[in-house]
Design an enzyme around this catalytic site. Structure first.
Site, PDB file in Angstrom:
ATOM      1  CG  PHE B 131      -1.965   1.085   1.108  1.00 37.68           C
ATOM      2  CD1 PHE B 131      -3.019   0.950   0.219  1.00 37.68           C
ATOM      3  CD2 PHE B 131      -1.850   2.256   1.833  1.00 37.68           C
ATOM      4  CE1 PHE B 131      -3.959   1.969   0.088  1.00 37.68           C
ATOM      5  CE2 PHE B 131      -2.783   3.274   1.706  1.00 37.68           C
ATOM      6  CZ  PHE B 131      -3.838   3.129   0.825  1.00 37.68           C
ATOM      7  CG  ASP B 203       0.671  -2.166   6.995  1.00 42.10           C
ATOM      8  OD1 ASP B 203      -0.356  -2.501   7.626  1.00 42.10           O
ATOM      9  OD2 ASP B 203       0.719  -1.155   6.278  1.00 42.10           O
ATOM     10  CE1 TYR B 228      -8.926   2.317   7.100  1.00 40.54           C
ATOM     11  CE2 TYR B 228      -7.886   3.568   8.858  1.00 40.54           C
ATOM     12  CZ  TYR B 228      -7.893   3.121   7.557  1.00 40.54           C
ATOM     13  OH  TYR B 228      -6.880   3.461   6.722  1.00 40.54           O
ATOM     14  CE  LYS B 229      -7.210  -1.080   5.500  1.00 44.44           C
ATOM     15  NZ  LYS B 229      -7.846  -0.385   4.364  1.00 44.44           N
ATOM     16  NE  ARG B 377      -9.688  -3.335  -2.066  1.00 39.41           N
ATOM     17  CZ  ARG B 377      -9.165  -2.662  -1.049  1.00 39.41           C
ATOM     18  NH1 ARG B 377      -7.943  -2.960  -0.613  1.00 39.41           N
ATOM     19  NH2 ARG B 377      -9.836  -1.704  -0.455  1.00 39.41           N
TER      20      ARG B 377
END
Lengths: 416, 416
Positions: B131, B203, B228-229, B377
């Site tokens: 990312f 990560d 937050y995922k 996705r």
């Protein structure tokens, strides 16, 4: 002698008195700590519900665009800008004050090092009495840079001119001191720094929304500040950073996260800063806390900073006068300057038993706070503090000092 | 061939099915984007109300102690720890993933530079397909350090062994790739890094709460991730950083703010780090957003990661099988590995018109997302995604592809 009647008459004539209705203040409490955590705007409750139900719950991932989450740091920054004399697209609300100070100081060092006329300078000057995190962040940055930068701490503010020698790269000051409430003259100190060839960074934590600030008129270089004190943004709400247009093209700092990228969704494997102040952004922001900042800012759209400053000075004048009239002989010493031009919006008195006295005050419903050493702070937020409350707070202080029972109260473990 | 009946039977037999009731999901939506922003736990609404009314509104400044605000980063960190194989006092929830990665990488470089056996190393290795913010933060850090560190980007994960040459100081990888959903074997890759004399940073943005993670068993050096995922902490909720006990004494990074100080309220003019993982803290945290993270973590206390992983694999297996059964001949290509050991909890298919197809899916109530180039996705969050939804989503995808109307839909400006 000022009487309670006089105080109530001031309230009756106060053109800002109605603003208090926009804040949720608990019954039985006189809140003189808005300089540390501002009261809750009533609108924040509904806004939180909207963020959670409509935006997060129903909008889900779509809300990054449809609810404007991604734009929040700059949209709210534009709303805050007029309060500190900044232009549109010069302020973002993001991260913490500490992190933003790191960015500003790093950017200032980068600017200085790129200027042949001052590239060799290696001193950063600040006050020993700055709020410590500013000092800690500067220490962290220069230790890591490891290029010979050193921090010089000035002990008294009248030593500033002498401290600005020809090795000074950056002068970094808090506009209103967190402990004493003393305020620098932003324009003249900035001019002093510039004459000495240094860049000027201001920390506005105790200024934004409390006193009139004009960063662009002062030609300051960078500024940071918080939104959870006078701006009533909520506990720990994200801070702000100001990058004036003239420095934006050269603004560069090591926390180069994806929100500061020119094309954050292009997923390119190399950083390229976006235009404007959004290059001061780093990572994904805490949207619920950030969104609530707007409720505090909205209150400021209904009043001028000049009117707020007038009332703030009237409140602090009144508090000083009443304490001196009613609480003499108890060892209180005024720490805050009497001169209006040197005073922010809080007043500090030192007392050998300051901690215990403050605990007792809090136990009796007058919430101020305590800062080492011996300093009792009382914040006056003209949006919701009344003259009658000032009268009542001083009477409570007088009673506690007269009765001398504060050590016992403190020993009971009252809240801090 | 798997039928709709089979899917509904899987739901009926699903021991985790009841957990969905704890989330507020909008009617008419199949949410396959919990890998980007998790759904709202119903408990979050009441918790927000409590933070705003009782804690901020009534408690005011007292809530830093009485409501435990100051302790939140470590208290919630301890609650998250078991999900990633961390011990108590090894995790804090704070700041953004980008900022935490900066801290972790800085700390790793400091450790490496202090070790005579590897002090001369200057290469940091990561994937080109990381990312991007991780790459940007590393670029920012090493450019500022200016001590000859360089970033090497590996193009394919099977090139990793060759990339770990004897100049590598740090290997920094995302455990589950944000685009492809491919997962590294944490233990063997960490061992590979250590054998090569490099430190290992993970990560966990797409891993925490999605797959089984055991940082301590893998002997990793540092890790960061977001809440937050899959963890359902709320939009942009604060991230986490893991510092294992063995590195805590030497953990040092430039963002040395007051929350990481040994005595944050002593107001000393010199930084001295506190013991334990709280030395990874910097400035004041956004309490409302931070407090809501707990509502997501509380759901995890009712279920094991092993059970979640089983359901996650069943969901992604089902999705892949159904897409291949129903959507053949439309140019979809599976990007995500078929091998369980190499798969996270989302599935990506590429398609030449991937962006348009995804816009059309969203317009038809199936929310996934799109990542450049051409990648659609679909995230499967076993806490609330049902097998029946997987069936329905594939039928919608089939209809869109069969009818070929997705370019028109995209042109209508559907949400992104």
């Amino acid at each position: 002698m000022t009487t309670q009647h006089d105080c109530l008459a001031l309230d009756a004539a106060d053109p800002l008195a109605a603003l208090r209705e926009q804040f949720a203040l608990p019954a039985g409490v006189t809140y003189l700590d808005g300089n540390s955590l501002g009261a809750r705007p009533k609108a924040a409750l509904k806004r939180a519900q909207q963020v959670l139900e409509a935006e997060w719950g129903d909008g889900l991932i779509r809300s990054w665009n449809s609810a404007g989450w991604f734009a929040l740091p700059s949209r709210l920054g534009d709303k805050l800008a007029p309060l500190v004399g900044a232009d549109k697209d010069e302020v973002v609300i993001t991260d913490s004050t500490s992190v933003n100070l790191f960015k500003a100081l790093a950017a200032a060092i980068k600017l200085q090092a790129a200027d042949p006329a001052r590239a060799q300078r290696r001193t950063i000057v600040t006050e020993r009495d700055s709020f410590p995190t500013d000092i800690y962040m500067a220490q962290g940055l220069i230790e890591w840079l490891d290029r010979g930068y050193r921090l010089e701490l000035v002990d008294a503010w009248d030593q500033l001119p002498a401290a600005l020698h020809d090795d000074v790269a950056v002068l970094m000051l808090t506009h209103v001191n967190y402990r004493t409430g003393r305020m620098f003259d932003m324009a003249s100190v900035t001019a002093l720094a510039h004459e000495a060839g240094a860049l000027m960074i201001w920390d506005l934590a105790h200024s934004a929304g409390a006193v009139e600030v004009d960063l662009n008129a002062a030609k300051a270089d960078f500024a940071v500040g918080c939104t959870y004190k006078y701006l009533n943004g909520g506990p720990g709400s994200p801070a702000f950073i100001w990058v004036p247009r003239r420095h934006q093209g050269d603004f560069s700092q090591p926390l180069s996260g994806w929100w500061g990228h020119r094309q954050p969704f292009a997923m390119q494997p190399s950083f390229a800063p976006t235009a404007g102040v959004r290059r001061a952004l780093c990572g994904t922001q805490p949207i619920t806390s950030l969104a609530l900042v707007e409720c505090g800012l909205d209150v400021y759209e209904q009043v001028s900073m000049a009117a707020l400053r007038r009332k703030s000075l009237a409140l602090t004048d009144l508090f000083i006068a009443l304490v001196e009239q009613h609480c003499g002989g108890h060892g209180l010493e005024l720490v805050t300057p009497r001169e209006h031009a040197q005073r922010g919006s809080h007043v500090s008195f030192s007392h050998p038993q300051g901690y215990a006295v403050m605990q007792s005050l809090i136990a009796h419903g007058v919430i101020g706070d305590y800062r080492e050493p011996q300093v009792m702070r009382f914040g006056f937020t003209p949006l919701y503090t009344s003259y009658g409350e000032v009268w009542g707070a001083v009477q409570t202080l007088k009673r506690i000092l007269d009765e001398g029972d504060y050590e016992i109260d403190a020993a009971r473990g009252a809240v801090t």
